[in-house]
Scaffold this active site. Sequence first.
Site, PDB file in Angstrom:
ATOM      1  N   CYS A 107       0.856  -1.190   0.000  1.00 32.92           N
ATOM      2  CA  CYS A 107       0.000   0.000   0.000  1.00 32.92           C
ATOM      3  C   CYS A 107       0.887   1.233   0.000  1.00 32.92           C
ATOM      4  CB  CYS A 107      -0.905   0.021   1.229  1.00 32.92           C
ATOM      5  SG  CYS A 107      -2.039   1.434   1.237  1.00 32.92           S
ATOM      6  N   CYS A 114       0.407   0.695  10.393  1.00 38.15           N
ATOM      7  CA  CYS A 114      -0.112  -0.457   9.649  1.00 38.15           C
ATOM      8  C   CYS A 114       1.037  -1.235   9.009  1.00 38.15           C
ATOM      9  CB  CYS A 114      -1.071   0.067   8.573  1.00 38.15           C
ATOM     10  SG  CYS A 114      -1.519  -1.131   7.321  1.00 38.15           S
TER      11      CYS A 114
HETATM   12  N1  SAH Z   1      -6.609   0.773   3.186  1.00 33.18           N
HETATM   13  C1  SAH Z   1      -7.909   0.606   3.679  1.00 33.18           C
HETATM   14  C2  SAH Z   1      -8.302  -0.844   3.879  1.00 33.18           C
HETATM   15  C3  SAH Z   1      -7.268  -1.762   4.445  1.00 33.18           C
HETATM   16  S1  SAH Z   1      -6.785  -1.450   6.110  1.00 33.18           S
HETATM   17  C4  SAH Z   1      -8.097   1.398   4.962  1.00 33.18           C
HETATM   18  O1  SAH Z   1      -7.110   1.882   5.515  1.00 33.18           O
HETATM   19  O2  SAH Z   1      -9.229   1.547   5.379  1.00 33.18           O
HETATM   20  C5  SAH Z   1      -8.174  -2.107   7.001  1.00 33.18           C
HETATM   21  C6  SAH Z   1      -8.359  -1.508   8.388  1.00 33.18           C
HETATM   22  O3  SAH Z   1      -7.301  -1.935   9.270  1.00 33.18           O
HETATM   23  C7  SAH Z   1      -8.333  -0.003   8.406  1.00 33.18           C
HETATM   24  O4  SAH Z   1      -9.385   0.492   9.195  1.00 33.18           O
HETATM   25  C8  SAH Z   1      -7.000   0.284   9.032  1.00 33.18           C
HETATM   26  O5  SAH Z   1      -6.941   1.543   9.608  1.00 33.18           O
HETATM   27  C9  SAH Z   1      -6.903  -0.831  10.027  1.00 33.18           C
HETATM   28  N2  SAH Z   1      -5.562  -1.036  10.566  1.00 33.18           N
HETATM   29  C10 SAH Z   1      -4.401  -0.935   9.920  1.00 33.18           C
HETATM   30  N3  SAH Z   1      -3.368  -1.196  10.755  1.00 33.18           N
HETATM   31  C11 SAH Z   1      -3.921  -1.495  11.951  1.00 33.18           C
HETATM   32  C12 SAH Z   1      -3.378  -1.883  13.198  1.00 33.18           C
HETATM   33  N4  SAH Z   1      -2.074  -2.022  13.367  1.00 33.18           N
HETATM   34  N5  SAH Z   1      -4.233  -2.123  14.209  1.00 33.18           N
HETATM   35  C13 SAH Z   1      -5.571  -1.998  14.033  1.00 33.18           C
HETATM   36  N6  SAH Z   1      -6.138  -1.639  12.877  1.00 33.18           N
HETATM   37  C14 SAH Z   1      -5.323  -1.389  11.837  1.00 33.18           C
HETATM   38 FE1  SF4 Z   2      -2.821   1.402   3.423  1.00 31.67          FE
HETATM   39 FE2  SF4 Z   2      -2.627   0.352   5.837  1.00 31.67          FE
HETATM   40 FE3  SF4 Z   2      -3.174   2.954   5.568  1.00 31.67          FE
HETATM   41 FE4  SF4 Z   2      -5.045   1.100   4.899  1.00 31.67          FE
HETATM   42  S1  SF4 Z   2      -4.201   1.504   6.936  1.00 31.67           S
HETATM   43  S2  SF4 Z   2      -4.430   2.930   3.725  1.00 31.67           S
HETATM   44  S3  SF4 Z   2      -3.706  -0.539   4.102  1.00 31.67           S
HETATM   45  S4  SF4 Z   2      -1.269   1.929   4.926  1.00 31.67           S
END
Ligand code: SAH
Ligand code: SF4
Length: 366
Positions: A107, A114
Site C-alpha cells: 500500500c 499499519c
Molecule cells: N486501506 C484501507 C483498507 C485496508 S486497512 C483502509 O485503511 O481503510 C483495514 C483496516 O485496518 C483499516 O481500518 C485500518 O486503519 C486498520 N488497521 C491498519 N493497521 C492497523 C493496526 N495495526 N491495528 C488496528 N487496525 C489497523
Molecule cells: Fe494502506 Fe494500511 Fe493505511 Fe489502509 S491503513 S491505507 S492498508 S497503509
Amino acid sequence: MPGAFDIRRDELASLLSNEPGYRTEQVWKGLWERGLLPGDMTDLPKSLRERLGTALEPALHEVARSVSSDGQTTKWLWQLADGRRIETVLMLYPDRATVCVSSQAGCAMGCGFCATGQAGFDRQLSVGEIVEQVVEARRQALPRRLSNVVFMGMGEPLANYDRTWSAVQLLHSNLGISARHITLSTVGVVPGIRRLATEALPVNLAVSLHAARDELRDQIVPLNRRYPIAVLMGACGEYLAAKGRRLSFEWALIDGVNDAYRDASELAELAQPFAAHVNLIPLNPTPGYATLGSPPHAVSAFRDWLRCLGVNATVRANRGTDISAACGQLASREGSVALTPRPPARATRASATLDSPTSATLSSSG
Ligand code: SAH
Ligand code: SF4
C-alpha cells in the site's frame, strides 16, 4: 494468458471455439458456481482439462495457511505469478462468514501504524486476483455459505478503483454476494468515494478515520494532508445521500494518541450528522510502530463516552490475533516486517501475537 478469474465469458468462448458449444457454459459454471479451477473439473475430458489448466492458471499459489486455535479464523499467504505475496482472512461467526480480501500488493498510503503501509507499495491486484481470494475462502467456508466480503486486507481499494469495482460487480453478479454484504474500507480517497456515489451497486462504506482533528490526523494518516477532514466528510455526505447505505468509521485506538475524552467528543461530532456507526479496534502491535493499542479499560471508556454522546459504537473483536490475522498485521514480503519484541510495559498484551509460532512463521514471511 489471464488468470482463471480474469477471463471474460466471450474470451472463454473463443478459447473453446473448437469444442462443442455447451463447453463454454460448462466451464463458466465450473469456475463461478462451483469455484473450481479447470484442472479440477473432472467432468471435462482429460485433454481439455489439461489444455485449460495451462491456459487458465490459478492466480494464487498457497504459501501458507494457518487456522486460529478456535478454528474460526483462517489466514492464507498467497504467492502471485510474479512472486509478490498477499494475504486473505476468512472469519466464521455464528450468523455469517466473512472474507477480508486484499486489493493491492502492499500500500502506498504510508500509515505508520499499519504493517502493510510499513512495507510500501508493490503493485495493483488484478480483478481475478481479488476475486480468486473470495472463491478460495468460499470453498474453505463450506458447508457454511460465504456471506460477506470486506475490503480490509492489504491495500487501499479506492487507489485501485477500476479493478476493485469490477471485482465487486463480479462478486455480485457471478458469486451472488449482495452489495449490502460487501464493504469497501478506505483511508479517505475522496475522488474514489465520490465516484462510488455514482455507481449502481450500493455497497457499504467504511472510512478509517482514527483522528477527528486535522492536526492529529495529518500525523496518523498522511493522506489527510491531501484530503482534510472537512473535505472527507463532504464526500461521505455525498455517498450517503446517493446510496443511503450505512456509513461506518473505523478507529484504531492508540495508547495516549487518540483515546482521550477530547477525541471521543470530536469523533461524536463527526459521526452524529451521518448516524455513522463507529468500529473501535485496539491497535494491533506492528514491528515498525512504537506506540501500542489502548489498554482494555481505555477501550471500554472510549466506547462508553461515545455511547453517552449518542454514537453507536462497538469494539471489534480482534479475530485471529493468534495467527496475526488481525487488521494491520497483514504484510507480504519475506522479512519485510520481521517480528521484534515489544517494549516491556505492554508486552503482556502483545505476547499472544508475538509469541505464537504460527504468527512468527506467517508474519516473518508475510
Ligand atoms: N486501506 C484501507 C483498507 C485496508 S486497512 C483502509 O485503511 O481503510 C483495514 C483496516 O485496518 C483499516 O481500518 C485500518 O486503519 C486498520 N488497521 C491498519 N493497521 C492497523 C493496526 N495495526 N491495528 C488496528 N487496525 C489497523
Ligand atoms: Fe494502506 Fe494500511 Fe493505511 Fe489502509 S491503513 S491505507 S492498508 S497503509
